[in-house]
Design an enzyme around this catalytic site. Sequence first.
Site, PDB file in Angstrom:
ATOM      1  N   ARG A  59       0.830  -1.208   0.000  1.00 52.94           N
ATOM      2  CA  ARG A  59       0.000   0.000   0.000  1.00 52.94           C
ATOM      3  C   ARG A  59       0.866   1.261   0.000  1.00 52.94           C
ATOM      4  O   ARG A  59       0.576   2.238  -0.695  1.00 52.94           O
ATOM      5  CB  ARG A  59      -0.920  -0.017   1.221  1.00 52.94           C
ATOM      6  CG  ARG A  59      -1.885   1.157   1.291  1.00 52.94           C
ATOM      7  CD  ARG A  59      -2.921   0.946   2.375  1.00 52.94           C
ATOM      8  NE  ARG A  59      -3.802   2.094   2.489  1.00 52.94           N
ATOM      9  CZ  ARG A  59      -3.923   2.854   3.580  1.00 52.94           C
ATOM     10  NH1 ARG A  59      -3.218   2.572   4.665  1.00 52.94           N
ATOM     11  NH2 ARG A  59      -4.739   3.888   3.600  1.00 52.94           N
ATOM     12  N   HIS A  63       0.768   4.328  -2.742  1.00 52.42           N
ATOM     13  CA  HIS A  63       0.515   5.706  -2.311  1.00 52.42           C
ATOM     14  C   HIS A  63       1.685   6.624  -2.664  1.00 52.42           C
ATOM     15  O   HIS A  63       1.487   7.819  -2.878  1.00 52.42           O
ATOM     16  CB  HIS A  63       0.221   5.742  -0.813  1.00 52.42           C
ATOM     17  CG  HIS A  63      -1.167   5.300  -0.476  1.00 52.42           C
ATOM     18  ND1 HIS A  63      -1.954   5.939   0.467  1.00 52.42           N
ATOM     19  CD2 HIS A  63      -1.930   4.288  -0.973  1.00 52.42           C
ATOM     20  CE1 HIS A  63      -3.141   5.330   0.537  1.00 52.42           C
ATOM     21  NE2 HIS A  63      -3.138   4.330  -0.321  1.00 52.42           N
ATOM     22  N   ASP A  71       8.985   8.176  -5.992  1.00 54.61           N
ATOM     23  CA  ASP A  71      10.172   8.942  -5.608  1.00 54.61           C
ATOM     24  C   ASP A  71      10.403   8.948  -4.095  1.00 54.61           C
ATOM     25  O   ASP A  71      11.179   9.753  -3.582  1.00 54.61           O
ATOM     26  CB  ASP A  71      10.055  10.385  -6.110  1.00 54.61           C
ATOM     27  CG  ASP A  71       8.926  11.156  -5.436  1.00 54.61           C
ATOM     28  OD1 ASP A  71       8.061  10.523  -4.780  1.00 54.61           O
ATOM     29  OD2 ASP A  71       8.906  12.393  -5.553  1.00 54.61           O
ATOM     30  N   ASN A  91      -3.209   8.918   4.297  1.00 52.47           N
ATOM     31  CA  ASN A  91      -1.976   8.205   4.657  1.00 52.47           C
ATOM     32  C   ASN A  91      -1.754   8.021   6.152  1.00 52.47           C
ATOM     33  O   ASN A  91      -0.762   7.406   6.549  1.00 52.47           O
ATOM     34  CB  ASN A  91      -0.756   8.927   4.062  1.00 52.47           C
ATOM     35  CG  ASN A  91      -0.651   8.742   2.561  1.00 52.47           C
ATOM     36  OD1 ASN A  91      -1.220   7.803   2.005  1.00 52.47           O
ATOM     37  ND2 ASN A  91       0.081   9.629   1.903  1.00 52.47           N
ATOM     38  N   HIS A 188      -5.701  -5.211  -3.288  1.00 45.47           N
ATOM     39  CA  HIS A 188      -6.634  -5.215  -2.154  1.00 45.47           C
ATOM     40  C   HIS A 188      -6.911  -6.624  -1.641  1.00 45.47           C
ATOM     41  O   HIS A 188      -7.701  -6.801  -0.721  1.00 45.47           O
ATOM     42  CB  HIS A 188      -7.947  -4.531  -2.546  1.00 45.47           C
ATOM     43  CG  HIS A 188      -7.829  -3.040  -2.645  1.00 45.47           C
ATOM     44  ND1 HIS A 188      -8.793  -2.239  -3.232  1.00 45.47           N
ATOM     45  CD2 HIS A 188      -6.852  -2.192  -2.225  1.00 45.47           C
ATOM     46  CE1 HIS A 188      -8.412  -0.973  -3.174  1.00 45.47           C
ATOM     47  NE2 HIS A 188      -7.239  -0.923  -2.572  1.00 45.47           N
TER      48      HIS A 188
END
Length: 312
Positions: A59, A63, A71, A91, A188
């Site tokens: 995850r 994200h 990066d 987050n 998921h």
Amino acid sequence: MAFRVAFLTSLLILSMSSSGNALSLNYYEKTCPDAEWIIAAAVKAAAAKDKTVPAALLRMHFHDCFIRGCDASVLLNSKGSNKAEKDGPPNVSLHAFYVIDNAKKQVEALCPGVVSCADILALAARDAVVLSGGPTWDVPKGRKDGRTSKASETVQLPAPTFNISQLQQSFSQRGLSMEDLAALSGGHTLGFAHCSSFQSRINMNNADPTINPSFAESLRNICPIHNQAKNAGANMDASSATFDNTYYKLILQGKSLFASDQALLSHPETKNLVSKFASSHQSFNEAFVKSMIKMSSINGGQEVRKDCRVVN
């Protein structure tokens, strides 16, 4: 299967090289040949102590890539008046950052200033999938770490409430297709979701018509609207620690947690892919590998950080 994935990886690398992408499979062959082994060992050690680590790392990688490319901007700490990505609303439930820290520390001891945090996260995500029983693949390397991380930009992340049009737009803006959307959503299959991410679907007065009624009722028992524990929620699927195609089978039964997951049935292309992946674990694995390589090759960084939490 291993040969097919390797062949597929080679084709993707050729296509990326032709588009001017600097990533390569042997990027650290001479400068830090043991990097991948060190990272894999760090992920394995952490997962042995905490079974939620693989899902967390996968995850985290998603994200990261969906904001400024892969990066490692999601790893940066907030500083002064700047609130970093990891502190943005989508987050705050990310965890296991220490796994990347541990891997980075060990790699730095052996090859200082060589291996980027972005590459460590991309490799750790692959290792997380493998540890969960999923496919392996050769990860293209050579990403650079970004210097910018803003919590305000996390609104760009696809939300669990998105419909198919919103999902399609979000993925297409990153050069990802409807097939990539269907395949990457399969991530998921791992992990846990808090009630807040699917509460709107199960409200008695306005329940989502696409959700299985008995499944909705079971979720209401877990997530009572007037008495909700902070960490209440449900596993993403019935085998939430195993990387398999159960996720797609549940979508066909109306038993997905997120509206964005169930939305895959509202478009002919993604609906066909859900059916295909539900009936063939191998088809899902191959599509997931292809889409992971494609997504994780989006990069826009500038440096190799010495510490993943702060810019140099």
